[in-house]
Scaffold this motif. Structure first.
Motif, PDB file in Angstrom:
ATOM      1  N   ILE A   8      -4.504  12.851 -24.130  1.00 36.96           N
ATOM      2  CA  ILE A   8      -4.641  14.067 -23.333  1.00 36.96           C
ATOM      3  C   ILE A   8      -3.485  15.009 -23.647  1.00 36.96           C
ATOM      4  O   ILE A   8      -2.336  14.575 -23.757  1.00 36.96           O
ATOM      5  CB  ILE A   8      -4.662  13.731 -21.826  1.00 36.96           C
ATOM      6  CG1 ILE A   8      -5.892  12.894 -21.517  1.00 36.96           C
ATOM      7  CG2 ILE A   8      -4.669  14.975 -20.991  1.00 36.96           C
ATOM      8  CD1 ILE A   8      -6.082  12.584 -20.082  1.00 36.96           C
ATOM      9  N   SER A   9      -3.806  16.283 -23.751  1.00 34.47           N
ATOM     10  CA  SER A   9      -2.769  17.260 -24.080  1.00 34.47           C
ATOM     11  C   SER A   9      -1.792  17.431 -22.913  1.00 34.47           C
ATOM     12  O   SER A   9      -2.157  17.280 -21.736  1.00 34.47           O
ATOM     13  CB  SER A   9      -3.395  18.608 -24.426  1.00 34.47           C
ATOM     14  OG  SER A   9      -3.881  19.238 -23.268  1.00 34.47           O
ATOM     15  N   GLU A  10      -0.559  17.725 -23.263  1.00 30.06           N
ATOM     16  CA  GLU A  10       0.489  17.952 -22.262  1.00 30.06           C
ATOM     17  C   GLU A  10       0.117  19.130 -21.360  1.00 30.06           C
ATOM     18  O   GLU A  10       0.373  19.116 -20.155  1.00 30.06           O
ATOM     19  CB  GLU A  10       1.815  18.218 -22.975  1.00 30.06           C
ATOM     20  CG  GLU A  10       3.025  18.117 -22.082  1.00 30.06           C
ATOM     21  CD  GLU A  10       3.297  16.704 -21.592  1.00 30.06           C
ATOM     22  OE1 GLU A  10       3.772  16.559 -20.450  1.00 30.06           O
ATOM     23  OE2 GLU A  10       3.036  15.738 -22.325  1.00 30.06           O
ATOM     24  N   GLU A  11      -0.522  20.126 -21.937  1.00 31.40           N
ATOM     25  CA  GLU A  11      -0.940  21.315 -21.183  1.00 31.40           C
ATOM     26  C   GLU A  11      -1.940  20.945 -20.081  1.00 31.40           C
ATOM     27  O   GLU A  11      -1.832  21.402 -18.948  1.00 31.40           O
ATOM     28  CB  GLU A  11      -1.574  22.316 -22.156  1.00 31.40           C
ATOM     29  CG  GLU A  11      -1.845  23.671 -21.557  1.00 31.40           C
ATOM     30  CD  GLU A  11      -2.348  24.616 -22.628  1.00 31.40           C
ATOM     31  OE1 GLU A  11      -3.549  24.946 -22.591  1.00 31.40           O
ATOM     32  OE2 GLU A  11      -1.542  25.021 -23.481  1.00 31.40           O
ATOM     33  N   LEU A  12      -2.894  20.085 -20.416  1.00 28.90           N
ATOM     34  CA  LEU A  12      -3.873  19.641 -19.423  1.00 28.90           C
ATOM     35  C   LEU A  12      -3.211  18.798 -18.339  1.00 28.90           C
ATOM     36  O   LEU A  12      -3.489  18.975 -17.150  1.00 28.90           O
ATOM     37  CB  LEU A  12      -5.000  18.858 -20.102  1.00 28.90           C
ATOM     38  CG  LEU A  12      -6.109  18.342 -19.199  1.00 28.90           C
ATOM     39  CD1 LEU A  12      -6.788  19.480 -18.445  1.00 28.90           C
ATOM     40  CD2 LEU A  12      -7.133  17.562 -20.002  1.00 28.90           C
ATOM     41  N   LEU A  13      -2.328  17.903 -18.737  1.00 29.24           N
ATOM     42  CA  LEU A  13      -1.627  17.061 -17.764  1.00 29.24           C
ATOM     43  C   LEU A  13      -0.823  17.891 -16.771  1.00 29.24           C
ATOM     44  O   LEU A  13      -0.693  17.511 -15.602  1.00 29.24           O
ATOM     45  CB  LEU A  13      -0.700  16.080 -18.481  1.00 29.24           C
ATOM     46  CG  LEU A  13      -1.383  14.932 -19.213  1.00 29.24           C
ATOM     47  CD1 LEU A  13      -0.369  14.146 -20.024  1.00 29.24           C
ATOM     48  CD2 LEU A  13      -2.109  14.018 -18.252  1.00 29.24           C
ATOM     49  N   ASN A  14      -0.299  19.011 -17.214  1.00 22.17           N
ATOM     50  CA  ASN A  14       0.505  19.862 -16.336  1.00 22.17           C
ATOM     51  C   ASN A  14      -0.314  20.561 -15.264  1.00 22.17           C
ATOM     52  O   ASN A  14       0.240  20.956 -14.244  1.00 22.17           O
ATOM     53  CB  ASN A  14       1.272  20.892 -17.161  1.00 22.17           C
ATOM     54  CG  ASN A  14       2.403  20.274 -17.942  1.00 22.17           C
ATOM     55  OD1 ASN A  14       2.933  19.240 -17.573  1.00 22.17           O
ATOM     56  ND2 ASN A  14       2.776  20.895 -19.040  1.00 22.17           N
ATOM     57  N   ILE A  15      -1.615  20.730 -15.480  1.00 22.80           N
ATOM     58  CA  ILE A  15      -2.421  21.451 -14.489  1.00 22.80           C
ATOM     59  C   ILE A  15      -3.300  20.543 -13.630  1.00 22.80           C
ATOM     60  O   ILE A  15      -3.798  20.966 -12.597  1.00 22.80           O
ATOM     61  CB  ILE A  15      -3.286  22.557 -15.138  1.00 22.80           C
ATOM     62  CG1 ILE A  15      -4.257  21.961 -16.142  1.00 22.80           C
ATOM     63  CG2 ILE A  15      -2.418  23.619 -15.771  1.00 22.80           C
ATOM     64  CD1 ILE A  15      -5.279  22.940 -16.668  1.00 22.80           C
ATOM     65  N   LEU A  16      -3.485  19.280 -14.057  1.00 20.01           N
ATOM     66  CA  LEU A  16      -4.327  18.368 -13.283  1.00 20.01           C
ATOM     67  C   LEU A  16      -3.612  17.885 -12.023  1.00 20.01           C
ATOM     68  O   LEU A  16      -2.425  17.564 -12.062  1.00 20.01           O
ATOM     69  CB  LEU A  16      -4.712  17.152 -14.125  1.00 20.01           C
ATOM     70  CG  LEU A  16      -5.758  17.375 -15.194  1.00 20.01           C
ATOM     71  CD1 LEU A  16      -5.954  16.097 -16.005  1.00 20.01           C
ATOM     72  CD2 LEU A  16      -7.077  17.818 -14.603  1.00 20.01           C
TER      73      LEU A  16
END
Length: 56
Positions: A2-10
């Motif tokens: 999973i991308s770091e960008e996605l992890l930051n918004i979930l």
């Protein structure tokens, strides 16, 4: 992976709290709700009914 960008918004769909990414287990864990959301084919399944209850 999973991308770091996605992890930051979930966030946890139940309490809107932070999630811990467990790469080996392919899960996103909410410690407040004690729920683990599975990751299937690199896609987080963020449905409360699909989450696994965990004991910490």
């Amino acid at each position: 992976m999973i991308s770091e960008e996605l992890l930051n918004i979930l966030v946890c769909p139940k309490c809107k709290g932070d999630l811990e990414y467990r790469e080996k287990e392919q899960k996103l864990v909410c410690h407040k709700c004690k729920l683990a959301y599975p990751i299937v084919d690199d896609i987080p399944v963020m449905l409360i009914d699909e989450a696994e209850k965990i004991d910490e």
